[in-house]
Design a protein around this motif. Structure first.
Motif, PDB file in Angstrom:
ATOM      1  N   VAL A  28      72.588 -23.354 -34.830  1.00  0.00           N
ATOM      2  CA  VAL A  28      72.959 -24.634 -35.466  1.00  0.00           C
ATOM      3  C   VAL A  28      72.335 -24.801 -36.842  1.00  0.00           C
ATOM      4  O   VAL A  28      72.974 -25.364 -37.737  1.00  0.00           O
ATOM      5  CB  VAL A  28      72.637 -25.826 -34.517  1.00  0.00           C
ATOM      6  N   LEU A  29      71.114 -24.308 -37.059  1.00  0.00           N
ATOM      7  CA  LEU A  29      70.478 -24.403 -38.386  1.00  0.00           C
ATOM      8  C   LEU A  29      70.085 -23.000 -38.826  1.00  0.00           C
ATOM      9  O   LEU A  29      69.390 -22.281 -38.094  1.00  0.00           O
ATOM     10  CB  LEU A  29      69.251 -25.313 -38.337  1.00  0.00           C
ATOM     11  N   LYS A  30      70.535 -22.634 -40.015  1.00  0.00           N
ATOM     12  CA  LYS A  30      70.396 -21.238 -40.459  1.00  0.00           C
ATOM     13  C   LYS A  30      69.555 -21.144 -41.725  1.00  0.00           C
ATOM     14  O   LYS A  30      69.998 -21.576 -42.795  1.00  0.00           O
ATOM     15  CB  LYS A  30      71.794 -20.666 -40.733  1.00  0.00           C
ATOM     16  N   ASN A  31      68.349 -20.657 -41.565  1.00  0.00           N
ATOM     17  CA  ASN A  31      67.473 -20.413 -42.728  1.00  0.00           C
ATOM     18  C   ASN A  31      67.407 -21.604 -43.680  1.00  0.00           C
ATOM     19  O   ASN A  31      67.736 -21.483 -44.857  1.00  0.00           O
ATOM     20  CB  ASN A  31      67.935 -19.175 -43.504  1.00  0.00           C
ATOM     21  N   ILE A  32      66.976 -22.721 -43.145  1.00  0.00           N
ATOM     22  CA  ILE A  32      66.873 -23.925 -43.979  1.00  0.00           C
ATOM     23  C   ILE A  32      65.574 -23.865 -44.779  1.00  0.00           C
ATOM     24  O   ILE A  32      64.485 -23.709 -44.220  1.00  0.00           O
ATOM     25  CB  ILE A  32      66.857 -25.202 -43.106  1.00  0.00           C
ATOM     26  N   ASN A  33      65.704 -24.012 -46.092  1.00  0.00           N
ATOM     27  CA  ASN A  33      64.541 -24.115 -46.975  1.00  0.00           C
ATOM     28  C   ASN A  33      64.633 -25.431 -47.725  1.00  0.00           C
ATOM     29  O   ASN A  33      65.649 -25.722 -48.361  1.00  0.00           O
ATOM     30  CB  ASN A  33      64.516 -22.951 -47.973  1.00  0.00           C
TER      31      ASN A  33
END
Ligand SMILES: Nc1ncnc2c1ncn2[C@@H]1O[C@H](COP(=O)(O)OP(=O)(O)OP(=O)(O)O)[C@@H](O)[C@H]1O
Length: 255
Positions: A28-33
């Motif tokens: 659901v969340l991909k490599n959030i920066n």
């Protein structure tokens, strides 16, 4: 004083580093920066299902992430219970559906956490609660129960209740989307006032693009679990770079 308050020398109020979350098999969340400055006001927008709520729910530990780091005011979030308690104390959250306790009066809703979590004397907690109820312009509703109030009033209670904990950060998860149109403005006005006072770090998931234009320092666009684009509001709305942002804005601004 909590650990978060003590460690207020951290460079960013919130920092997400390569943060990932799965619901079972679903990524659901991909490599959030993301780096949020102290006092920064951020609006998060994006299509339904893009992961906006999940991202802010990870920041106050309503959801666990599986990979990467979440750091709030210098404290790295783990799923350790003590850590979770600290975050709950210092990160306020306002939900779409208010989440007030129906069997408690407005005043009791506002005093509950300061008394039980922060161990404040009742008289002090009630005085603080009345100050915040004044600020959200409903001191006269203090002795009523949530079910006796309009949706807009209930949401203003929810905002006052969060502020009573004197949080470092306020998270808003679509605070106006369950409200009738005539009540949206009264809640947005309270949020605009809070933003204008300065000092409070605010992350707000909302489809209210007027609010984003008025108060945001930065607008973030998410799609399919990723941050696709971010910019200050004028550039974001007038010169969106990514075609998915352009499509989203063309759809939402038609309404
Ligand atoms: N508890 C859960 N278990 C499994 N999948 C979930 C869960 N919560 C959310 N999801 C899924 O994760 C995705 C992201 O949901 P999320 O609520 O974060 O999106 P959103 O961008 O906030 O959407 P909306 O604008 O509609 O509220 C969606 O596909 C949703 O169905």
């Amino acid at each position: 004083m909590s650990t978060l308050e003590k460690s207020n020398q951290a460079q960013f109020m919130i920092e997400l580093r390569d943060m990932n979350k799965w619901y079972g098999e679903f990524h659901v969340l991909k490599n959030i920066n993301l780096q949020v400055q102290r006092g920064e006001r951020i609006v998060i927008c994006g299509p339904s299902g893009s992961g906006k709520s999940t991202m802010i729910r990870c920041i106050n530990r309503l959801e666990e992430h599986q990979k990467g780091d979440i750091i709030v005011n210098g404290t790295e979030l783990t799923n350790d219970l003590k850590n979770i308690e600290l975050i709950r104390r210092d990160v306020g959250m306002v939900f779409q559906h208010f989440n007030l306790f129906p069997h408690l009066t407005v005043l009791e809703n506002c005093c509950l956490a300061p008394i039980w979590v922060k161990k404040k004397p009742r008289a002090e907690a009630e005085a603080t609660a009345m100050e915040y109820l004044e600020r959200v312009k409903i001191p006269d509703q203090a002795l009523k129960y949530p079910g006796q109030l309009s949706g807009g009033q209930q949401q203003r209670v929810a905002i006052a209740r969060s502020l009573c904990m004197n949080p470092d950060v306020m998270l808003f998860d679509e605070p106006t989307s369950a409200l009738d149109p005539e009540m949206i403005k009264e809640v947005l006005d309270v949020m605009i006032e809070l933003a204008d006072e300065g000092g409070m770090t605010m992350l707000c998931v909302t489809h209210e693009m007027g609010f984003a234009k008025t108060v945001a320092d930065r607008v973030i666009f998410m799609d399919a679990g990723q941050i696709i684009e971010e910019n200050e509001p004028h550039e974001f709305f007038n010169n969106p770079q990514h075609e998915r942002t352009q499509l989203f804005l063309s759809q939402i601004l038609q309404h």
